[in-house]
Write a protein that holds these residues in place. Structure first.
Motif, PDB file in Angstrom:
ATOM      1  N   HIS A 160       5.968   1.015  -7.175  1.00  0.00           N
ATOM      2  CA  HIS A 160       5.893   0.376  -5.824  1.00  0.00           C
ATOM      3  C   HIS A 160       4.757  -0.879  -5.682  1.00  0.00           C
ATOM      4  O   HIS A 160       5.007  -1.576  -5.116  1.00  0.00           O
ATOM      5  CB  HIS A 160       5.450   1.467  -5.114  1.00  0.00           C
ATOM      6  CG  HIS A 160       4.961   1.372  -3.677  1.00  0.00           C
ATOM      7  ND1 HIS A 160       5.907   1.794  -2.327  1.00  0.00           N
ATOM      8  CD2 HIS A 160       4.108   0.677  -2.819  1.00  0.00           C
ATOM      9  CE1 HIS A 160       5.093   1.465  -1.278  1.00  0.00           C
ATOM     10  NE2 HIS A 160       4.151   0.666  -1.374  1.00  0.00           N
ATOM     11  N   GLU A 161       3.547  -0.452  -6.379  1.00  0.00           N
ATOM     12  CA  GLU A 161       2.289  -1.531  -6.132  1.00  0.00           C
ATOM     13  C   GLU A 161       2.939  -2.859  -7.145  1.00  0.00           C
ATOM     14  O   GLU A 161       2.646  -3.907  -6.670  1.00  0.00           O
ATOM     15  CB  GLU A 161       1.132  -0.958  -6.658  1.00  0.00           C
ATOM     16  CG  GLU A 161       0.675   0.513  -5.903  1.00  0.00           C
ATOM     17  CD  GLU A 161       0.614   0.247  -4.227  1.00  0.00           C
ATOM     18  OE1 GLU A 161       0.604  -0.824  -3.787  1.00  0.00           O
ATOM     19  OE2 GLU A 161       0.994   1.271  -3.881  1.00  0.00           O
ATOM     20  N   MET A 212       0.771  -1.433   0.108  1.00  0.00           N
ATOM     21  CA  MET A 212      -0.098  -0.062   0.050  1.00  0.00           C
ATOM     22  C   MET A 212       0.910   1.440   0.062  1.00  0.00           C
ATOM     23  O   MET A 212       2.164   1.258   0.417  1.00  0.00           O
ATOM     24  CB  MET A 212      -1.076   0.101   1.189  1.00  0.00           C
ATOM     25  CG  MET A 212      -1.665   1.092   1.303  1.00  0.00           C
ATOM     26  SD  MET A 212      -3.124   1.132   2.394  1.00  0.00           S
ATOM     27  CE  MET A 212      -2.238   0.400   3.995  1.00  0.00           C
ATOM     28  N   LYS A 213       0.293   2.243  -0.552  1.00  0.00           N
ATOM     29  CA  LYS A 213       1.265   3.626  -0.699  1.00  0.00           C
ATOM     30  C   LYS A 213       0.188   4.654   0.248  1.00  0.00           C
ATOM     31  O   LYS A 213      -0.880   4.838  -0.570  1.00  0.00           O
ATOM     32  CB  LYS A 213       1.709   3.735  -2.030  1.00  0.00           C
ATOM     33  CG  LYS A 213       2.464   5.021  -1.800  1.00  0.00           C
ATOM     34  CD  LYS A 213       3.756   5.057  -2.699  1.00  0.00           C
ATOM     35  CE  LYS A 213       4.565   6.292  -2.863  1.00  0.00           C
ATOM     36  NZ  LYS A 213       5.567   6.266  -3.461  1.00  0.00           N
ATOM     37  N   ALA A 226       8.635  -2.435  -1.196  1.00  0.00           N
ATOM     38  CA  ALA A 226       7.968  -1.737  -2.276  1.00  0.00           C
ATOM     39  C   ALA A 226       8.570  -0.168  -2.251  1.00  0.00           C
ATOM     40  O   ALA A 226       8.510   0.209  -3.412  1.00  0.00           O
ATOM     41  CB  ALA A 226       6.594  -1.748  -2.077  1.00  0.00           C
ATOM     42  N   GLU A 238       6.626  -3.590   2.989  1.00  0.00           N
ATOM     43  CA  GLU A 238       6.859  -2.317   2.486  1.00  0.00           C
ATOM     44  C   GLU A 238       8.137  -1.671   2.418  1.00  0.00           C
ATOM     45  O   GLU A 238       8.352  -0.527   1.482  1.00  0.00           O
ATOM     46  CB  GLU A 238       6.169  -1.225   3.605  1.00  0.00           C
ATOM     47  CG  GLU A 238       4.749  -1.710   3.720  1.00  0.00           C
ATOM     48  CD  GLU A 238       3.968  -1.259   2.223  1.00  0.00           C
ATOM     49  OE1 GLU A 238       4.393  -0.567   1.556  1.00  0.00           O
ATOM     50  OE2 GLU A 238       2.717  -1.675   2.302  1.00  0.00           O
ATOM     51  N   GLU A 270      -1.788  -2.906  -3.542  1.00  0.00           N
ATOM     52  CA  GLU A 270      -1.354  -4.135  -4.211  1.00  0.00           C
ATOM     53  C   GLU A 270      -2.202  -5.147  -4.359  1.00  0.00           C
ATOM     54  O   GLU A 270      -1.617  -6.292  -4.295  1.00  0.00           O
ATOM     55  CB  GLU A 270      -0.151  -4.355  -3.885  1.00  0.00           C
ATOM     56  CG  GLU A 270       0.043  -5.105  -2.526  1.00  0.00           C
ATOM     57  CD  GLU A 270       0.173  -3.918  -1.361  1.00  0.00           C
ATOM     58  OE1 GLU A 270      -0.076  -2.851  -1.410  1.00  0.00           O
ATOM     59  OE2 GLU A 270       0.543  -4.440  -0.197  1.00  0.00           O
ATOM     60  N   TYR A 282       8.316   1.967   5.955  1.00  0.00           N
ATOM     61  CA  TYR A 282       8.469   2.119   4.464  1.00  0.00           C
ATOM     62  C   TYR A 282       9.953   2.922   4.357  1.00  0.00           C
ATOM     63  O   TYR A 282      10.831   2.168   3.733  1.00  0.00           O
ATOM     64  CB  TYR A 282       7.541   3.222   4.165  1.00  0.00           C
ATOM     65  CG  TYR A 282       6.252   2.695   3.983  1.00  0.00           C
ATOM     66  CD1 TYR A 282       5.358   2.239   4.756  1.00  0.00           C
ATOM     67  CD2 TYR A 282       5.664   2.691   2.670  1.00  0.00           C
ATOM     68  CE1 TYR A 282       4.099   1.910   4.888  1.00  0.00           C
ATOM     69  CE2 TYR A 282       4.215   2.078   2.448  1.00  0.00           C
ATOM     70  CZ  TYR A 282       3.250   1.897   3.465  1.00  0.00           C
ATOM     71  OH  TYR A 282       2.287   1.383   3.428  1.00  0.00           O
ATOM     72  N   HIS A 334       5.251  -5.071  -5.192  1.00  0.00           N
ATOM     73  CA  HIS A 334       4.328  -5.852  -4.009  1.00  0.00           C
ATOM     74  C   HIS A 334       3.836  -7.105  -4.634  1.00  0.00           C
ATOM     75  O   HIS A 334       3.634  -7.926  -4.053  1.00  0.00           O
ATOM     76  CB  HIS A 334       3.071  -4.967  -3.655  1.00  0.00           C
ATOM     77  CG  HIS A 334       3.532  -4.024  -2.438  1.00  0.00           C
ATOM     78  ND1 HIS A 334       4.011  -4.451  -1.303  1.00  0.00           N
ATOM     79  CD2 HIS A 334       2.897  -2.640  -2.361  1.00  0.00           C
ATOM     80  CE1 HIS A 334       4.051  -3.396  -0.425  1.00  0.00           C
ATOM     81  NE2 HIS A 334       3.372  -2.250  -0.851  1.00  0.00           N
TER      82      HIS A 334
HETATM   83 ZN    ZN Z   1       3.046  -0.480  -0.421  1.00  0.00          ZN
END
Ligand code: ZN
Length: 813
Positions: A338-339, A1-2, A364, A361, A308, A420, A342
């Motif tokens: 990023h996604e 997740m972002k 990612a 994370e 993701e 992160y 994942h």
């Molecule tokens: Zn993420």
């Protein structure tokens, strides 16, 4: 997740200190609570769902066939997560028949008594008929997920004519159990089938492949999605809406972009690097993209940045950028990477518990570095990574948190600058220490050993130890199971007579912890560089090097990869040498910062840096330096304004000369005010506004239909500053129609200033209504930070207009 929060800039620091104070005051019992991984009594095996949607009530009607097996020990009972549902039937499947089972339900969990005792590994299927009621759920979300409804109906009855009707889901952390009964824990994995019945005008998206579509007699259509490979329940996804599906390919696999139809033509410009990213990541990891397809959807009113979901990533609306915005660079590129990453780290191998979130994370986060390094060069990657490190360093309290945390107040708290940003920086240090080949082979080893299962930080360590043959406990204990970062004070003493230099490195962090840091010390004579590998590992270390002629620069942390704060007591000459000869982004940035702080003329060397990010950094620093008006500096800036190929850098230079207010730039502004880049056009309009406000006002009106980003800001300011009574409708509707955003809070002030100028009190009141409805549309958790500036704007109107308006504002608030 972002995570992308609405008010990032405004509120991160405030919000965190506020959250800590309130959390600290209300309850600290969590500090003593060890968060166990969810015990596996029964394991999910397969999940089959048949669902349809009640748009009027925002509910889902579902039938679930959940196949499970006792993990090891025999059991005669089953607990499933099922949040806020109406449960109609719970039964065991016996061939073609079902036999009802006894159960209790407390609105969060179903406790089911099975028909018999099942042995470890003995499969059984329970059948559940239910109604999910996400809008009637009250459980709170987090900073990352502003609500935790699991299933979201957007404009379900079509009341809002300006918004499409959509449905999408958001599972992480444990919200998918709002719409499907499951064991909603990251250490569960299940294959899946979903039959979704929707109005035929909509398309659907879910995990895996679309196997069939059947038209029903009532005008609806049933789409059948099947996912043959197991994944965690929080990665289940459903999306429904009137989307264009733009089709791309990776090898033989479909890569699809689900966008609203007006973005169909630009979808490939936004997402089109995805197949190349899949090729790049597959080859780096030595594991081909593991799933049957990859799709990305952009959802309205999405509650996080992006998610993701396996084979079906969901992005928030910020992903939407038109062709002009994209000329400034794709602002969503890193999130797309990023996604996608994942899909390996998170989806193929899943964090065993939320305590171990970093194994999802940090990777990612680091994938953003890897992609930028490959696609845009090492400077771009280092620049992005440096900003991320600042994100960790600047957030109060981050230095107190372990990367792997077995205690936390709320699982949502794990989604922070430690899991992160710090995690990504740690991976970069690890890569630097073990070397590229060992790093990527170890990642391959970790993914291969744990695929379709879960991973913890220790499994990552074992994978690295197996490949490198080294004991890496020291690294993991220091960075994964410990907190903080080193603060280094670096000093140098030269003895020319003896031809010896001593480099002293002191760790000044206010804890007992002393870090072990393998680093390079590079010794420069002219352009020549001699590299020494050393270990910083004591409170104070000293390193001695001999020389024939005194070195021009001694560069500690030659690769500039440390996660650290530094005071580096180099001389001015050292820093200037570093600017000219040391290769890394951070080498040059540190040197430019030094020049800026000391007011050195060498700062302007940054105007010709090969990396646009540092050219921009230099422009910004020069603009507030004593050299701002120097002829040589201005000549350099003019050159960038006219010729730089990077639009954002060009815009920064135009903005610089715009501030000078010199008529000689009129042709420059006129030439570039129509530029395709909003940044360049905005800076040029700002320049024109200073020299010819009538012309600027005309252009602002002309451009207002297509003005985003920097151009949007300047158009707005110009309209509000020079707008007249007759422009009210135009200005008010422009403000009213602009979407909820951080910028809009700043624009409110301008809009209120405009209202304060008007004489027609009906118009003033109408404007006030618009401001207040904007204020009320902001989600409640941001009000502490958004209310004060909005109220300040309203006060300005009240003060300018007197009692009647003052009373009106009070009555509306
Ligand atoms: Zn993420």
């Amino acid at each position: 997740m972002k995570k992308i929060l609405l008010c990032v800039v405004l509120s991160v620091a405030l919000f965190n200190s506020y959250a800590q104070i309130t959390a600290g005051k209300t309850d600290t019992a969590w500090k003593k609570l060890y968060r166990v991984s969810h015990p596996a009594v029964n394991d999910l095996v397969h999940t089959k769902l048949v669902v349809n949607f009640n748009f009027d009530k925002a509910r889902l009607n579902g039938k679930a066939w959940v196949t499970l097996q006792p993990h090891f020990y025999q059991t005669d009972s089953l607990t499933l997560d099922a949040k806020g549902m109406d449960i109609k039937t719970v039964a065991i499947v016996k061939g073609a028949a079902t036999v009802p089972l006894a159960f209790t339900y407390d609105s969060l969990q179903l406790n089911i008594t099975l028909d018999k005792t099942y042995k470890g590994g003995e499969k059984y299927t329970v059948y559940i008929e239910y109604t999910a009621k996400p809008d009637e759920i009250t459980s709170t979300g987090s900073a990352a997920i502003t609500e935790a409804k699991g299933l979201y109906f957007i404009n379900p009855t079509g009341e809002d004519k300006n918004k499409p009707t959509q449905i999408w889901t958001q599972g992480e952390t444990e919200a998918n159990s709002v719409w499907m009964p499951t064991i909603d824990k990251p250490n569960q994995k299940t294959t899946q089938e979903i039959y979704m019945t929707v109005p035929a005008k909509y398309v659907t998206l879910s995990n895996g492949l679309l196997k069939s579509q059947v038209k029903n007699t009532d005008g609806s259509r049933t789409d059948y999605w099947k996912m043959d490979l197991p994944h965690a329940p929080y990665l289940f996804f459903m999306g429904v809406g009137d989307f264009a599906i733009v089709k791309d390919k990776y090898k033989t696999k479909e890569v699809n972009y689900y966008v609203e139809k007006k973005y169909e033509s630009v979808a490939r410009k936004i997402f089109g690097n995805t197949p190349e990213m899949m090729t790049f990541f597959s080859s780096k990891l030595g594991i081909d993209f593991p799933w049957a397809k990859y799709a990305q959807m952009v959802g309205r009113d999405y509650v996080s940045g992006a998610m993701e979901n396996t084979t079906a990533t969901l992005h928030q609306e910020s992903a939407y950028q038109n062709a002009r915005q994209l000329t400034d660079g794709n602002a969503w590129e890193e999130t797309i990477a990023h996604e996608l990453f994942h899909q390996w780290f998170g989806d193929l191998v899943t964090a065993e518990s939320w305590s171990n979130l970093t194994v999802n994370e940090s990777f990612a986060n680091y994938s953003e570095y890897l992609w930028l390094e490959y696609k845009q060069g090492k400077d771009a990657a280092d620049g992005h990574h440096y900003q991320d490190m600042q994100g960790y360093l600047l957030q109060p309290g981050n230095d107190k948190k372990n990367l792997v945390r077995f205690t936390y107040a709320d699982k949502e708290d794990m989604f922070d600058g430690v899991s992160y940003n710090k995690g990504g920086r740690i991976l970069n240090m690890l890569r630097n220490y073990v070397g590229d080949d060992a790093f990527f082979k170890s990642l391959n080893n970790y993914l291969t050993a744990n695929k379709f299962k879960t991973g913890e930080a220790d499994q990552l360590r074992l994978a690295f130890e197996e490949v490198t043959g080294q004991d890496l406990n020291w690294f993991w204990n220091q960075w994964y199971f410990g907190s903080g970062h080193p603060k280094l004070k670096i000093d140098y003493t030269y003895n020319d007579a003896a031809g010896i230099v001593k480099v002293f490195v002191e760790q000044t962090q206010k804890t007992d912890k002393v870090f072990r840091l393998p680093v390079f010390i590079d010794i420069y004579t002219g352009a020549a560089k001699k590299r020494n590998k050393v270990w910083i590992e004591n409170k104070i270390d000293s390193f001695t090097f001999s020389y024939a002629t005194r070195p021009d620069l001694i560069n500690v942390d030659g690769d500039k990869m440390l996660l650290a704060e530094k005071t580096d007591n180099k001389t001015t000459e050292n820093f200037i040498h570093q600017l000219k000869y040391a290769p890394n982004y951070l080498d040059r940035r540190e040197a430019l910062e030094y020049c800026s702080k000391k007011g050195l003329k060498e700062l302007k060397l940054g105007l010709t840096d090969k990396f646009e990010g540092l050219r921009r950094f230099t422009i910004e620093r020069l603009s507030r330096s004593k050299m701002a008006d120097d002829a040589a500096v201005i000549a350099g800036i003019e050159d960038i304004a006219n010729n730089d190929s990077d639009k954002k850098t060009k815009a920064a230079a135009i903005k610089y000369v715009a501030k000078l207010g010199d008529k000689k730039y009129l042709p420059l502004f006129t030439k570039f005010v129509g530029d395709s880049s909003y940044s360049v056009a905005g800076a040029s309009l700002e320049g024109l506004e200073k020299l010819d406000s009538t012309k600027a006002y005309e252009l602002a009106k002309k451009y207002s239909a297509d003005a985003k980003g920097a151009l949007g800001d300047v158009v707005n300011k110009t309209l509000v500053a020079y707008g007249k009574e007759a422009d009210f409708e135009f200005i008010a509707s422009r403000f009213n129609d602009s979407p909820l955003s951080q910028e809009k809070i700043a624009e409110t002030n301008d809009f209120c200033n405009f209202l304060a100028k008007l004489t027609d009190s009906n118009k003033v009141k109408k404007g006030i209504d618009i401001v207040i409805s904007f204020k009320n549309a902001i989600p409640a958790q941001y009000h502490d930070f958004t209310d004060p500036p909005i109220k300040q704007g309203l006060n300005k109107i009240a003060n300018a207009k007197g009692e009647e308006i003052k009373a009106y504002i009070s009555s509306q608030l």
